[in-house]
Design a protein around this motif. Structure first.
Motif, PDB file in Angstrom:
ATOM      1  N   ARG A 675      -3.601  21.433 -35.276  1.00 58.99           N
ATOM      2  CA  ARG A 675      -4.794  20.600 -35.316  1.00 58.99           C
ATOM      3  C   ARG A 675      -6.061  21.345 -34.909  1.00 58.99           C
ATOM      4  N   TYR A 676      -5.904  22.541 -34.296  1.00 59.18           N
ATOM      5  CA  TYR A 676      -7.060  23.364 -33.957  1.00 59.18           C
ATOM      6  C   TYR A 676      -7.434  24.331 -35.083  1.00 59.18           C
ATOM      7  N   THR A 677      -6.576  24.524 -36.070  1.00 61.84           N
ATOM      8  CA  THR A 677      -6.778  25.534 -37.102  1.00 61.84           C
ATOM      9  C   THR A 677      -7.538  24.963 -38.293  1.00 61.84           C
ATOM     10  N   ARG A 678      -7.856  25.846 -39.241  1.00 61.24           N
ATOM     11  CA  ARG A 678      -8.524  25.387 -40.461  1.00 61.24           C
ATOM     12  C   ARG A 678      -7.659  24.414 -41.241  1.00 61.24           C
ATOM     13  N   GLU A 679      -6.347  24.505 -41.065  1.00 57.48           N
ATOM     14  CA  GLU A 679      -5.445  23.593 -41.763  1.00 57.48           C
ATOM     15  C   GLU A 679      -5.675  22.142 -41.350  1.00 57.48           C
ATOM     16  N   SER A 680      -6.366  21.938 -40.240  1.00 57.22           N
ATOM     17  CA  SER A 680      -6.572  20.574 -39.735  1.00 57.22           C
ATOM     18  C   SER A 680      -7.532  19.769 -40.590  1.00 57.22           C
ATOM     19  N   ARG A 681      -8.216  20.427 -41.547  1.00 58.60           N
ATOM     20  CA  ARG A 681      -9.196  19.711 -42.362  1.00 58.60           C
ATOM     21  C   ARG A 681      -8.564  18.576 -43.157  1.00 58.60           C
ATOM     22  N   ASP A 682      -7.276  18.692 -43.446  1.00 58.53           N
ATOM     23  CA  ASP A 682      -6.582  17.669 -44.232  1.00 58.53           C
ATOM     24  C   ASP A 682      -5.842  16.660 -43.358  1.00 58.53           C
TER      25      ASP A 682
END
Length: 729
Positions: A675-682
């Motif tokens: 949830r802290y990474t760029r993957e959290s955008r989705d």
């Protein structure tokens, strides 16, 4: 050490700045705060840890106060910050003398260990005794003068002296009664001895409350009352939050200062905590035990109002018992321990269950009428208890339980349905009898009802913290009108820090119990410990999670010593052992006491890791806070954002700020959760990367779990931090 000066206009620019040079951005911050104070505007100041926020606020505040004849009050709820305030004030007074007082509550400074109400009564009786003794002394002197005149043959002196002697006999009889009453010898000494030496000593430096207590104890004085007496017109007061956030204490506090609120500048440190502190101060409770004591008290009262008081309080007591008995689900009673256990009683479409049961159970002339009669009677009884204590008829100052109970019931009925007030019922188990008893509570969800009045009253307020953004939310929550806002990030070299966001699965509650996920997190933490040349702080959403990974890493942490913090562990001892270590890891909760207000400078900690997104336990209280914010600020998921997400990210940012505390310091900061990474955008609202300030998240470096050790190795190798050869991946 001489302060930095600007003497171009013939005067000191910052006369209260005690050091050679300000930190980067500090001079700008002081100038902007000075301008805001001149316009009587409030200030929100966010500054990264170690950037000199305290002096940024204090220096212009003291400058403005000196020019405008005002007093600065700086306050915190963190003990270490209180000590830092004292150190800063001492440094200031060696450059530009100030009169400063460090004030704590009576409970921590009393030499005879009595509560506030008892102290208040003792103070009154002692003052009356001393005044009566002074009258006796004056009359004795007068009768002696008249005796001299009589012996010299003065006409009329004998008759005048007899009148004085008659009055003296009456006063001495009254004085004997006072002597038999309850008095405080320490306060009596304050009133009867020359205390000039104390005040000379007090203002010769900046004294801590312990310094004052020790001095007063040694001299047989009351240091607390002397401090109150010495506060009038001082330049600076250091105190705890409750002196400002409690409306009744605040009114007295300003009176001790000898200032109108408009003549006071307030400075709140660790101001991200003001919201929860104000909520605690506003919350009101009434236990079943207090209700029982009130009903027992009324049995012996010969007053027609006692019937009404007994009627309304018994109905409320019965309703409370019936409500919590009904709310306890099957098997839930066995879960109740010595801590308060919350039960749900609120309803969406009508008043709460306790109120409904109270209305059903009550029979009488009207709740409002009988509560008012109970309040009147309670005030009368309270006055009688005070008089009995003054006269020495009782050895302690009795509290009127009827007054307390009636005041709560009045507030419950009048305010329980207001926006921001959430009615609660809780139960706990008595440690002696093992019986369960209940408590009614009006939980305050929106703290601006407490803080806005303060900010409107005083000249101006500076609220400062490392984690105040987003400013619009702080402004809404605390009720600030058009504040000046400023934010300063870490001005230290960026190459001295590395912030890694590690792509482990999002650690929702369901995922945290997954054995594969646990093993992946444990392997990643083992790498973090192994490749950190020194100490590592590891924060978790709870002490239970901290213990889980402490146990998992025992035996696989190499030469790293592991320390576990917990609710039943002496945190300060654990911290001391940790910082004394050359290669240790301390496992703790982000909601514990080590995540803010505690510095881990230099070798104290080289790496800090936050495992998971540490949302608070989503209890009914948190749900009530969210619902209140949703109603107060419709749209944009204000309840989730204001009540949960932003406080959680502030906690996370505070934890990351425990390391890298000076320009020469260096270290690694890790956030372990997708949830802290760029993957959290989705991930919708559960992706929290975007909740960090822009300049902070631009430093985030996404890495996979197996790659974290390489990033750590490269960083510390570049800083020549390893003793001998670095570890091999």
């Amino acid at each position: 050490m001489a302060a930095s000066r600007d003497s171009s206009d013939g005067q000191d620019h910052w006369r209260f700045f005690p050091y050679d040079e300000p930190y980067p951005n500090q001079d700008e911050a002081m100038s902007r705060i000075a301008a805001a104070l001149g316009e009587e505007r409030n200030v929100l100041l966010e500054g990264a840890p170690g950037t000199g926020k305290t002096l940024s606020a204090l220096v212009p505040a003291l400058e403005h106060a000196r020019e405008e004849d005002k007093t600065v009050v700086i306050t915190t709820n963190v003990h270490q910050q209180m000590r830092q305030f004292v150190a800063d004030a001492r440094a200031i007074t060696r450059t530009e003398p100030i009169r400063a007082v460090v004030f704590k509550g009576k409970a921590s400074m009393c030499h005879i260990d009595v509560d506030y109400r008892e102290c208040q009564t003792l103070r009154d009786t002692t003052r009356d005794l001393v005044e009566k003794q002074e009258e006796v002394d004056e009359l004795n002197a007068r009768q002696q003068d008249l005796l001299d005149e009589l012996q010299a043959g003065s006409e009329g002196a004998g008759e005048a002296r007899q009148a004085v002697m008659d009055e003296l006999d009456t006063l001495e009889s009254e004085l004997e009664e006072f002597e038999d009453g309850n008095v405080c010898d320490h306060y009596r000494a304050n009133l009867t001895r020359d205390t000039g030496a104390f005040f000379s000593w007090l203002f010769d430096d900046v004294r801590t409350p312990q310094d004052v207590y020790d001095y007063a104890d040694r001299e047989g004085l009351c240091g607390y009352e002397l401090l109150k007496e010495g506060m009038e017109g001082v330049d600076l007061v250091v105190c705890n939050y409750h002196h400002l956030l409690d409306p009744l204490i605040r009114e007295q506090f300003f009176r001790w200062l000898g200032r109108e609120p408009s003549e006071v500048i307030t400075v709140f440190d660790e101001a991200h905590n003001v919201e929860s502190a104000a909520r605690d101060h506003a919350t009101r409770t009434l236990t079943e035990n207090t209700l029982s004591a009130a009903l027992s008290e009324l049995e012996d009262v010969d007053d027609s109002r006692a019937v009404s008081a007994e009627n309304v309080l018994r109905a409320f007591s019965d309703a409370l018992c019936e409500t919590y008995e009904e709310a306890l689900a099957f098997g839930e009673r066995e879960q109740v321990g010595e801590n308060w256990y919350d039960l749900s009683i609120a309803n969406d479409d009508r008043r709460d269950d306790l109120t409904m049961r109270f209305l059903d159970a009550y029979e009488g002339r009207g709740i409002s009428t009988e509560v008012e009669l109970a309040l009147q009677l309670g005030k009368r009884l309270d006055e009688e208890y005070e008089e009995a204590y003054k006269q020495g008829e009782t050895t302690s100052r009795k509290e009127c339980q009827t007054l307390q109970a009636a005041a709560f019931v009045s507030a419950w009925m009048d305010e329980g349905g207001d926006l921001g007030q959430h009615p609660m019922c809780s139960v706990r188990r008595d440690g002696g009898s093992d019986e369960i008893y209940g408590r009614a509570e009006l939980y305050t969800c929106i703290p601006r009802e407490v803080t806005q009045e303060l900010f409107d009253q005083v000249s101006a307020t500076v609220l400062m913290s490392a984690t105040l953004r987003p400013f619009d939310v702080t402004q809404d929550v605390l009720g600030l009108e058009d504040p000046v806002t400023m934010a300063y990030g870490l001005a230290y070299p960026e190459e001295n820090r590395r912030t890694l966001t590690v792509d482990v699965p999002p650690l929702f509650s369901s995922e945290r119990s997954n054995p594969e996920t646990q093993e992946l997190v444990a392997e990643t933490l083992a790498d973090v410990l192994r490749f950190t040349p020194g100490n590592t702080l590891v924060f978790f959403p709870s002490y239970a999670e901290a213990e889980r990974y402490y146990e998992r890493l025992r035996g696989r942490a190499g030469g790293t010593s592991l320390w576990l913090d917990g609710s039943d562990i002496d945190t300060e001892q654990a911290r001391q052992r940790f910082v004394a270590s050359d290669d240790g890891a301390l496992f703790t909760s982000l909601w514990g006491t080590l995540s803010e207000g505690v510095s881990f400078d230099g070798d104290d900690a080289r790496t800090v890791a936050v495992v998971g997104v540490p949302y608070p336990h989503l209890s009914e209280r948190m749900e009530a806070v969210q619902a209140a914010y949703d109603r107060a600020y419709p749209g944009n998921e204000a309840g989730w954002r204001y009540g949960v997400e932003i406080p959680t990210i502030r906690k996370t940012r505070q934890a990351l700020g425990r390391v890298i505390r000076s320009p020469d310091d260096f270290g690694v900061r890790l956030l372990l959760d997708r949830r802290y990474t760029r993957e959290s955008r989705d991930m919708g609202r559960y992706g929290v990367r975007g909740s960090f300030p822009t300049e902070e998240r631009t430093e985030f470096v996404d890495v996979g779990p197996s790659k974290a050790k390489f990033a750590i190795l490269n960083f510390f190798t570049d800083h020549d931090a390893y003793t001998g050869d670095p570890p091999r991946p």
